[in-house]
Design a protein around this motif. Structure first.
Motif, PDB file in Angstrom:
ATOM      1  N   VAL A   7       0.931  -1.062   0.005  1.00 53.78           N
ATOM      2  CA  VAL A   7      -0.185   0.000   0.069  1.00 53.78           C
ATOM      3  C   VAL A   7       1.143   1.145   0.002  1.00 53.78           C
ATOM      4  N   VAL A   8       0.476   2.303  -0.591  1.00 60.27           N
ATOM      5  CA  VAL A   8       1.300   3.398  -0.583  1.00 60.27           C
ATOM      6  C   VAL A   8       0.449   4.706   0.031  1.00 60.27           C
ATOM      7  N   TYR A   9       1.440   5.471   0.632  1.00 58.72           N
ATOM      8  CA  TYR A   9       0.721   6.621   1.163  1.00 58.72           C
ATOM      9  C   TYR A   9       1.497   7.763   1.009  1.00 58.72           C
ATOM     10  N   CYS A  10       1.065   8.889   0.852  1.00 55.35           N
ATOM     11  CA  CYS A  10       1.573  10.369   0.851  1.00 55.35           C
ATOM     12  C   CYS A  10       2.089  10.662   2.100  1.00 55.35           C
ATOM     13  N   ALA A  11       3.195  11.289   2.428  1.00 48.88           N
ATOM     14  CA  ALA A  11       3.952  11.322   3.639  1.00 48.88           C
ATOM     15  C   ALA A  11       4.732  12.871   3.710  1.00 48.88           C
ATOM     16  N   GLY A  12       4.721  13.298   4.728  1.00 45.69           N
ATOM     17  CA  GLY A  12       5.648  14.448   5.003  1.00 45.69           C
ATOM     18  C   GLY A  12       6.895  14.243   5.817  1.00 45.69           C
ATOM     19  N   VAL A  13       7.955  14.794   5.303  1.00 47.49           N
ATOM     20  CA  VAL A  13       9.294  14.589   6.346  1.00 47.49           C
ATOM     21  C   VAL A  13       9.598  15.828   6.988  1.00 47.49           C
ATOM     22  N   LYS A  14       9.790  15.797   8.083  1.00 43.84           N
ATOM     23  CA  LYS A  14      10.082  16.898   9.050  1.00 43.84           C
ATOM     24  C   LYS A  14      11.175  16.705   9.702  1.00 43.84           C
ATOM     25  N   ALA A  15      12.350  17.699   9.548  1.00 44.12           N
ATOM     26  CA  ALA A  15      13.681  17.564  10.035  1.00 44.12           C
ATOM     27  C   ALA A  15      13.587  17.504  11.681  1.00 44.12           C
ATOM     28  N   LEU A  16      14.456  16.571  12.295  1.00 42.13           N
ATOM     29  CA  LEU A  16      14.624  16.656  13.478  1.00 42.13           C
ATOM     30  C   LEU A  16      16.034  17.405  13.940  1.00 42.13           C
ATOM     31  N   ALA A  17      17.062  16.854  13.463  1.00 36.00           N
ATOM     32  CA  ALA A  17      18.479  17.614  13.593  1.00 36.00           C
ATOM     33  C   ALA A  17      18.241  18.834  12.889  1.00 36.00           C
ATOM     34  N   VAL A  18      19.147  19.738  13.669  1.00 41.30           N
ATOM     35  CA  VAL A  18      19.090  21.183  13.017  1.00 41.30           C
ATOM     36  C   VAL A  18      20.613  21.518  12.887  1.00 41.30           C
ATOM     37  N   ASN A 136      -6.799  -5.985  10.804  1.00 45.60           N
ATOM     38  CA  ASN A 136      -5.592  -6.304   9.952  1.00 45.60           C
ATOM     39  C   ASN A 136      -4.607  -5.151   9.947  1.00 45.60           C
ATOM     40  N   ARG A 137      -3.326  -5.442   9.559  1.00 39.43           N
ATOM     41  CA  ARG A 137      -2.417  -4.449   9.328  1.00 39.43           C
ATOM     42  C   ARG A 137      -2.567  -3.355   8.494  1.00 39.43           C
ATOM     43  N   LEU A 138      -3.745  -3.506   7.441  1.00 36.64           N
ATOM     44  CA  LEU A 138      -3.981  -2.246   6.669  1.00 36.64           C
ATOM     45  C   LEU A 138      -5.045  -1.434   7.585  1.00 36.64           C
ATOM     46  N   ASP A 139      -5.603  -1.988   8.190  1.00 39.01           N
ATOM     47  CA  ASP A 139      -6.508  -1.499   8.920  1.00 39.01           C
ATOM     48  C   ASP A 139      -6.022  -0.648  10.027  1.00 39.01           C
ATOM     49  N   ARG A 140      -5.015  -1.066  10.853  1.00 41.50           N
ATOM     50  CA  ARG A 140      -4.391  -0.717  11.723  1.00 41.50           C
ATOM     51  C   ARG A 140      -3.490   0.424  11.432  1.00 41.50           C
ATOM     52  N   LEU A 141      -2.692   0.450  10.215  1.00 41.32           N
ATOM     53  CA  LEU A 141      -2.072   1.420   9.529  1.00 41.32           C
ATOM     54  C   LEU A 141      -2.822   2.630   9.225  1.00 41.32           C
ATOM     55  N   GLU A 142      -4.144   2.456   8.628  1.00 38.20           N
ATOM     56  CA  GLU A 142      -4.956   3.628   8.292  1.00 38.20           C
ATOM     57  C   GLU A 142      -5.340   4.369   9.592  1.00 38.20           C
ATOM     58  N   ARG A 143      -5.743   3.538  10.554  1.00 40.32           N
ATOM     59  CA  ARG A 143      -6.130   4.205  11.921  1.00 40.32           C
ATOM     60  C   ARG A 143      -5.271   5.032  12.569  1.00 40.32           C
ATOM     61  N   ALA A 144      -3.995   4.283  12.352  1.00 39.33           N
ATOM     62  CA  ALA A 144      -2.764   5.144  12.854  1.00 39.33           C
ATOM     63  C   ALA A 144      -2.687   6.714  12.317  1.00 39.33           C
ATOM     64  N   ALA A 145      -2.670   6.407  10.771  1.00 40.66           N
ATOM     65  CA  ALA A 145      -2.495   7.619  10.029  1.00 40.66           C
ATOM     66  C   ALA A 145      -3.685   8.756  10.461  1.00 40.66           C
ATOM     67  N   ALA A 146      -4.879   8.227  10.567  1.00 42.65           N
ATOM     68  CA  ALA A 146      -5.993   9.039  10.649  1.00 42.65           C
ATOM     69  C   ALA A 146      -5.600   9.789  12.146  1.00 42.65           C
ATOM     70  N   SER A 147      -4.982   9.368  13.058  1.00 40.69           N
ATOM     71  CA  SER A 147      -4.871   9.739  14.446  1.00 40.69           C
ATOM     72  C   SER A 147      -3.590  10.458  14.402  1.00 40.69           C
ATOM     73  N   GLY A 148      -2.899  10.590  13.286  1.00 37.26           N
ATOM     74  CA  GLY A 148      -1.338  11.230  13.450  1.00 37.26           C
ATOM     75  C   GLY A 148      -0.228  10.582  13.998  1.00 37.26           C
ATOM     76  N   TYR A 173       0.278  10.485   5.752  1.00 37.05           N
ATOM     77  CA  TYR A 173      -0.959  11.156   5.866  1.00 37.05           C
ATOM     78  C   TYR A 173      -2.281  10.118   5.562  1.00 37.05           C
ATOM     79  N   GLU A 174      -2.179   9.603   4.594  1.00 38.34           N
ATOM     80  CA  GLU A 174      -3.344   8.963   4.010  1.00 38.34           C
ATOM     81  C   GLU A 174      -2.936   8.048   2.796  1.00 38.34           C
ATOM     82  N   PRO A 175      -3.540   6.943   2.620  1.00 35.85           N
ATOM     83  CA  PRO A 175      -3.288   6.008   1.463  1.00 35.85           C
ATOM     84  C   PRO A 175      -3.676   6.745   0.046  1.00 35.85           C
ATOM     85  N   VAL A 176      -2.896   6.501  -0.889  1.00 28.99           N
ATOM     86  CA  VAL A 176      -3.295   7.039  -2.419  1.00 28.99           C
ATOM     87  C   VAL A 176      -3.495   5.982  -3.196  1.00 28.99           C
ATOM     88  N   ASP A 177      -4.299   6.195  -4.274  1.00 26.77           N
ATOM     89  CA  ASP A 177      -4.569   5.284  -5.275  1.00 26.77           C
ATOM     90  C   ASP A 177      -3.266   5.389  -6.453  1.00 26.77           C
TER      91      ASP A 177
END
Length: 242
Positions: A7-18, A136-148, A173-177
């Motif tokens: 499954v593919v998700y769109c995502a954002g990358v936030k730098a931690l080290a500065v 299942n693992r797809l459900d768990r992942l989608e719920r985790a993404a929805a909760s941030g 963020y969310e799964p993408v087609d």
């Protein structure tokens, strides 16, 4: 082999080290990303195969733009991770990987890289352990993404004995087609200055090319199967004879 189904998700990358070399790397990687989470050996069948021994993989494309497309752009960087510390440990990892939850495993890039302004490095992803939920693992992942809570922490270290250092958080963020047959992750796509190093890394070029071609041929075969309709004696292809 190592992305039988995903499954593919769109995502954002936030730098931690500065600061310092790790901070410079974090700033280069910050921005939009595409993330594919996949199984290794078994195709998805509604969760029925989640209990079988398997590996899980995560492929990350650090994107130059926010466009959701399988096509790579100049400046993109691909990193590919597996739920095994080393290639030599794959037989063990088949039985230790928690296959029912993508967020319950650490993922390693397996082999060393040369990183601009940093030197020789290894990478891993450490997911935030979200609260266990039913499904299942797809459900768990989608719920985790929805909760941030679908967060993957990217860490780097120098060599095998170095200390792991936090680079960035990757939030799903969310799964993408998207056409996964056209989404070709390549460890030699090095737009952010992370370059595979060594002989074993070099062998991956042919391996991933062969894997991509195999997926394309398999997809073509499935399309041909779907276009076949029953005939009076066996089957004939829609739109023409033999």
């Amino acid at each position: 082999m190592f992305h039988a189904d995903g499954v593919v998700y769109c995502a954002g990358v936030k730098a931690l080290a500065v600061e310092g070399e790790v901070g410079a790397l974090a700033q280069r990687l910050a921005g939009p990303a595409l993330v594919r989470l996949s199984s290794a050996l078994w195709r998805w069948r509604g969760g029925r195969r989640e209990r079988r021994p398997d590996l899980l993989g995560i492929a990350v494309r650090f994107r130059a733009s926010e466009e959701v497309t399988p096509a790579a752009s100049e400046g993109d960087q691909d990193l590919i991770f597996l739920s095994a510390r080393r290639f030599s440990m794959i037989p063990i990892a088949l039985f230790t990987t928690k296959t029912r939850d993508f967020m319950a495993n650490d993922y390693y890039a397996q082999l060393p890289f040369d990183v601009a302004d940093f030197g020789r490095a290894e990478f891993r992803l450490v997911p935030l352990r979200a609260s266990t939920v039913e499904g299942n693992r797809l459900d768990r992942l989608e719920r985790a993404a929805a909760s941030g809570l679908a967060l993957l922490r990217l860490e780097v270290r120098r060599g095998r004995r170095g200390r792991w250092m936090a680079v960035a958080d990757i939030e799903l963020y969310e799964p993408v087609d998207i056409d996964q047959n056209a989404l070709r992750f390549d460890p030699f796509r090095t737009g952010r200055g992370i370059v595979p190093r060594g002989l074993l890394q070099a062998t991956r070029l042919a391996t991933y090319t062969a894997s991509y071609l195999g997926r394309m041929l398999a997809a073509r075969g499935r399309r041909r199967t779907r276009t076949r309709v029953p005939g009076t004696r066996g089957e004939r292809e829609r739109g023409g004879g033999r």
